[in-house]
Design an enzyme around this catalytic site. Structure first.
Site, mmCIF file in Angstrom:
data_model
loop_
_atom_site.group_PDB
_atom_site.id
_atom_site.type_symbol
_atom_site.label_atom_id
_atom_site.label_comp_id
_atom_site.label_asym_id
_atom_site.label_seq_id
_atom_site.Cartn_x
_atom_site.Cartn_y
_atom_site.Cartn_z
ATOM 1 C CG ASN A 1 15.743 13.559 22.831
ATOM 2 O OD1 ASN A 1 15.780 12.337 22.703
ATOM 3 N ND2 ASN A 1 15.971 14.383 21.828
ATOM 4 C CB VAL A 2 15.979 13.098 29.730
ATOM 5 C CG1 VAL A 2 15.004 11.929 29.708
ATOM 6 C CG2 VAL A 2 17.406 12.615 29.505
ATOM 7 C CG HIS B 1 11.595 8.495 27.788
ATOM 8 N ND1 HIS B 1 12.351 7.987 26.744
ATOM 9 C CD2 HIS B 1 10.442 7.778 27.794
ATOM 10 C CE1 HIS B 1 11.674 7.013 26.147
ATOM 11 N NE2 HIS B 1 10.522 6.869 26.749
ATOM 12 N N GLY C 1 14.969 11.354 14.330
ATOM 13 C CA GLY C 1 16.120 10.977 15.159
ATOM 14 C C GLY C 1 15.822 9.958 16.232
HETATM 15 P P1 OAD Z 1 18.625 5.865 19.928
HETATM 16 O O1 OAD Z 1 20.022 6.057 20.383
HETATM 17 O O2 OAD Z 1 18.016 4.513 20.079
HETATM 18 O O3 OAD Z 1 18.492 6.218 18.395
HETATM 19 C C1 OAD Z 1 18.996 7.396 17.863
HETATM 20 C C2 OAD Z 1 18.551 7.486 16.424
HETATM 21 O O4 OAD Z 1 18.991 8.731 15.924
HETATM 22 C C3 OAD Z 1 19.149 6.408 15.516
HETATM 23 O O5 OAD Z 1 18.118 5.858 14.697
HETATM 24 C C4 OAD Z 1 20.154 7.177 14.658
HETATM 25 O O6 OAD Z 1 20.256 6.654 13.337
HETATM 26 C C5 OAD Z 1 19.521 8.544 14.623
HETATM 27 N N1 OAD Z 1 20.453 9.663 14.391
HETATM 28 C C6 OAD Z 1 21.769 9.760 14.685
HETATM 29 N N2 OAD Z 1 22.241 10.968 14.350
HETATM 30 C C7 OAD Z 1 21.191 11.680 13.852
HETATM 31 C C8 OAD Z 1 21.016 13.000 13.339
HETATM 32 N N3 OAD Z 1 22.044 13.848 13.285
HETATM 33 N N4 OAD Z 1 19.785 13.362 12.910
HETATM 34 C C9 OAD Z 1 18.743 12.505 12.961
HETATM 35 N N5 OAD Z 1 18.843 11.249 13.429
HETATM 36 C C10 OAD Z 1 20.051 10.841 13.874
HETATM 37 O O7 OAD Z 1 17.742 6.983 20.642
HETATM 38 P P2 OAD Z 1 16.171 7.012 20.880
HETATM 39 O O8 OAD Z 1 15.422 6.486 19.718
HETATM 40 O O9 OAD Z 1 15.864 8.387 21.361
HETATM 41 O O10 OAD Z 1 14.874 5.736 26.936
HETATM 42 O O11 OAD Z 1 16.035 6.016 22.093
HETATM 43 C C11 OAD Z 1 14.789 5.875 22.690
HETATM 44 C C12 OAD Z 1 14.916 5.639 24.147
HETATM 45 O O12 OAD Z 1 15.813 4.561 24.413
HETATM 46 C C13 OAD Z 1 15.561 6.784 24.915
HETATM 47 O O13 OAD Z 1 14.671 7.814 25.236
HETATM 48 C C14 OAD Z 1 16.022 6.097 26.153
HETATM 49 C C15 OAD Z 1 16.686 4.912 25.511
HETATM 50 O O14 OAD Z 1 16.875 3.829 26.259
HETATM 51 C C16 OAD Z 1 14.960 5.730 28.264
HETATM 52 O O15 OAD Z 1 15.973 6.043 28.865
HETATM 53 C C17 OAD Z 1 13.699 5.332 28.952
#
Ligand code: OAD
Length: 254
Positions: free
Chosen positions: A108-109, A125, A194
């Site tokens: 997270n940023v 990131h 998450g």
């Molecule tokens: P995503 O948007 O890909 O995934 C979010 C995850 O959080 C999903 O698996 C949801 O099911 C889960 N989720 C939603 N609500 C939740 C809650 N209340 N508690 C726990 N989990 C929950 O986000 P990231 O995995 O962070 O990179 O994405 C990774 C990277 O992709 C980001 O850092 C960004 C993006 O492109 C860059 O910008 C380089």
């Protein structure tokens, strides 16, 4: 019945966490969802609904239309500024205080972990609250920053300023990634909270931890590519699952 009551925490997991000396937690956008910050793979809302993050978060997009990309990040920055850390962020602060060797690795940023009080943090990131020059990469002196242009210009070389975040196709900060990889190889418990576990290299970390013999715990309301491999999968939102997990392993006053 609330979701918190429906997620049962296995006794074996509580025991493993209680005796662990080295723990890594990897977080993604889901931990900030309950602070009101949309995750990446949720549909974008409002003004930005017609764009995909992958189309805006690249150096090419910035070169093509710097104002569009700057404005998108400015809108995300205002959301972050208005947000507060939630119970999930705070549970990780408590966990850090109980584990001798704890590292929080975040994709997270938004800076909410630091605002909650987490101390040892590897931000893979970058951080949306910082800017740097697209050309010379220097971080500007905010007091002198010219705000008449969008994006503003670098006070050193006149280049355009950009958010200090990692875009698709860019390298991750070597220090943060190196620290994450080393801690993952040595940890006894690895929490994946998450994150959709699809963006590399962060997505490989829980699998490395599994190969190294760690207990891997996933906290997510939805399944991911990690779910079938994790030692424990706690299916629920982070703000509901993490506080009882940490409290079960480390009761208050214990
Ligand atoms: P995503 O948007 O890909 O995934 C979010 C995850 O959080 C999903 O698996 C949801 O099911 C889960 N989720 C939603 N609500 C939740 C809650 N209340 N508690 C726990 N989990 C929950 O986000 P990231 O995995 O962070 O990179 O994405 C990774 C990277 O992709 C980001 O850092 C960004 C993006 O492109 C860059 O910008 C380089």
């Amino acid at each position: 019945m609330t979701l918190a009551q429906t997620v049962s925490i296995p006794v074996e997991l509580i025991d493993r966490l209680r005796i662990a000396q080295r723990v890594v937690a990897l977080t993604g956008a889901g931990i900030s969802a309950e602070s009101g910050i949309p995750t990446f793979r949720d549909a974008m809302t409002g003004l930005w609904a017609r764009f995909r993050p992958e189309e805006l978060a690249t150096p090419e997009a910035f070169l093509h239309d710097p104002k569009l990309v700057w404005d998108w990040y400015a809108s995300r920055r205002s959301r972050v500024e208005a947000a507060e850390p939630n119970a999930g962020h705070r549970a990780l602060v408590e966990l850090e205080s109980r584990i001798p060797d704890f590292l929080l690795v975040t994709q997270n940023v938004d800076g909410l972990h630091a605002r909650a009080g987490s101390r040892r943090l590897a931000e893979l990131h970058g951080n949306i609250m910082r800017t740097k020059c697209f050309d010379c990469e220097r971080v500007p002196d905010d007091a002198k920053r010219r705000v008449d242009a969008v994006p503003p210009r670098c006070t050193h070389c006149g280049g355009r300023l950009r958010p200090d975040v990692v875009w698709f196709g860019e390298m991750l900060p070597a220090d943060a990634l190196g620290e994450a990889v080393r801690a993952t190889a040595e940890c006894q418990v690895f929490l994946s909270v998450g994150t959709s576990t699809v963006v590399e290299p962060a997505a490989s970390l829980p699998f490395s931890a599994l190969r190294a013999g760690a207990v891997v715990v996933e906290v997510n309301p939805d399944p991911t590519p990690l779910t079938g491999h994790a030692t424990f999968s706690l299916r629920g939102p982070a703000a509901s699952v993490l506080p009882p997990l940490v409290a079960a392993a480390f009761p208050a006053g214990g």
